[in-house]
Design a protein around this motif. Structure first.
Motif, PDB file in Angstrom:
ATOM      1  N   ASN A 152      -6.767   2.689  -0.959  1.00 31.62           N
ATOM      2  CA  ASN A 152      -6.251   1.613  -0.096  1.00 31.62           C
ATOM      3  C   ASN A 152      -4.915   1.062  -0.574  1.00 31.62           C
ATOM      4  N   ALA A 153      -4.203   1.851  -1.396  1.00 26.55           N
ATOM      5  CA  ALA A 153      -2.916   1.389  -1.913  1.00 26.55           C
ATOM      6  C   ALA A 153      -1.757   1.645  -0.959  1.00 26.55           C
ATOM      7  N   HIS A 154      -1.969   2.524   0.032  1.00 18.40           N
ATOM      8  CA  HIS A 154      -0.841   2.952   0.871  1.00 18.40           C
ATOM      9  C   HIS A 154      -0.193   1.792   1.617  1.00 18.40           C
ATOM     10  N   SER A 155      -0.994   0.837   2.079  1.00 20.90           N
ATOM     11  CA  SER A 155      -0.425  -0.272   2.851  1.00 20.90           C
ATOM     12  C   SER A 155       0.535  -1.114   2.025  1.00 20.90           C
ATOM     13  N   TYR A 156       0.360  -1.107   0.706  1.00 19.97           N
ATOM     14  CA  TYR A 156       1.244  -1.870  -0.166  1.00 19.97           C
ATOM     15  C   TYR A 156       2.467  -1.063  -0.594  1.00 19.97           C
ATOM     16  N   MET A 157       2.306   0.243  -0.705  1.00 16.47           N
ATOM     17  CA  MET A 157       3.330   1.061  -1.344  1.00 16.47           C
ATOM     18  C   MET A 157       4.130   1.944  -0.389  1.00 16.47           C
ATOM     19  N   ALA A 158       3.726   2.047   0.873  1.00 14.18           N
ATOM     20  CA  ALA A 158       4.470   2.893   1.808  1.00 14.18           C
ATOM     21  C   ALA A 158       5.881   2.347   1.982  1.00 14.18           C
TER      22      ALA A 158
END
Length: 371
Positions: free
Chosen positions: A141-147
């Motif tokens: 679930n890190a993609h929303s922060y790191m995209a």
């Protein structure tokens, strides 16, 4: 081109399991390593100095340590921006946290400062967009922060890998993150962990973790480094800079069958370095008993730390066979140990080796006293 110096897991204030004198040496070495990091940032004229977790070993370090670090950081040139991410050891960020100290807060990025939008640093060399992860985020679930968001400049990700779980701290810290890091499409990602690791896409370096800049155990042997990273356009340049003040090393020594103590002394004379913590594993068959502890004690002050694991073998020696022929208490004991060793497992033989040597050393001590 934006230049940044990256380090993590210095763990200032760590409570160590060594003897007090050794612990004090390592504490001094940690502060010397911090000084070296700050000197590297100054000498290389970096735009950003970033600590990706565990600058401290505890969220509420002692006041004297807190003051010492604060004064060192404030002595940096104003042009060098400082970023500190909490890690798994200097969390939680409660009221007593060093990172709630108003003097440290301008440097600290934590979950309260993350809202899925990057922080923007207007540096002299250009804009830098810094993406970080909230506490206990994972690759899923890190993609929303790191995209990657829109914006001209360098897009940099930063996080501490062990804040996410309690995996072995001495394995590759990026093995579980490679797929996620490549999906973020950032210019580069800096990661915190005590161990080293890198992520590449083909020949392109996408992320790195330099590991702790100062080892604190024999699990962290060899040279320790910081990462000097230069970012601009499609180019990423990485240079590792030596940082440790005390280097942990392990060596194996097959001692001579005869005069093993003299051989051990000779090798320690050759290896002696005041800035080295050395553990020696002694192996080989010996014909003469000796006490490695006494040898180590003689050379201890010539090393930052000196330890020894004695795995030499005496049970199958000709010397023991001769001793077993004596019609004495010592001879009876030797014969009994030889019998026990015949069908013993490797671990049992190790126990018998230690017990036999202890008894023989005592016999020798009593004989010397009688003389």
């Amino acid at each position: 081109m934006i230049k940044l110096l990256h380090s993590s897991d210095l763990s200032l204030g760590a409570k160590l399991s060594f003897a007090p004198a050794v612990g004090e040496r390592l504490a001094v070495a940690q502060m010397a390593t911090l000084d070296r990091l700050l000197a590297q940032a100054t000498n290389h004229e970096v735009d950003l100095l970033i600590f990706t977790g565990n600058l401290f070993a505890h969220h509420a370090p002692e006041a004297t340590l807190r003051e010492a670090v604060f004064h060192r950081l404030t002595a940096l040139a104003p042009a060098i921006r400082i970023v500190i991410l909490p890690g798994c050891y200097d969390h939680p960020l409660g009221a007593d946290s060093v990172y709630r100290d108003e003097r440290f807060q301008p440097w600290v990025v934590d979950e309260r400062g993350v809202d899925s939008q990057p922080l923007v640093f207007n540096l002299a060399a250009g804009d830098l967009f810094l993406y970080t992860l909230p506490w206990q985020c994972d690759p899923g679930n890190a993609h929303s922060y790191m995209a990657r968001r829109s914006g001209d400049g360098v897009h940099l990700g930063a996080f501490h890998s062990l804040k996410l779980d309690q995996r072995n701290p001495f394995q590759d810290p990026l093995v579980h993150w490679k797929k996620a890091i490549l999906a973020w499409d950032l210019d580069y990602v800096v990661v915190g962990n005590r161990s080293r690791g890198t992520v590449k896409h083909g020949a392109t370096l996408c992320a790195d973790c330099p590991g702790t800049p100062q080892g604190l155990s024999f699990n962290e042997c060899g040279e320790r480094c910081s990462s000097m990273v230069t970012l601009g356009g499609d180019n990423v340049e990485l240079e590792s800079l030596a940082t440790e003040s005390i280097r942990f090393e392990q060596r194996e020594l097959e001692v001579m069958m005869h005069e093993p103590a003299e051989h051990f002394h000779q090798m320690l004379d050759e290896w002696a370095q005041r800035d080295v913590a050395l553990r020696v594993r002694l192996v080989g068959a010996i014909e003469e008993l000796f006490d490695p502890v006494k040898v180590v004690a003689r050379h201890q002050e010539r090393f930052a730390l000196l330890a020894c694991d004695d795995e030499t073998r005496f049970l199958a020696s000709e010397t023991l066979t001769r001793l077993a022929e004596e019609e004495t208490v010592r001879g009876i004991l030797c014969r009994r140990f030889i019998e026990l060793a015949v069908d013993a497992s490797e671990s049992q033989r190790s126990v018998y080796e230690k017990a036999l040597r202890e008894l023989l050393h005592r016999f020798h001590a009593v004989a010397e006293d009688e003389v």
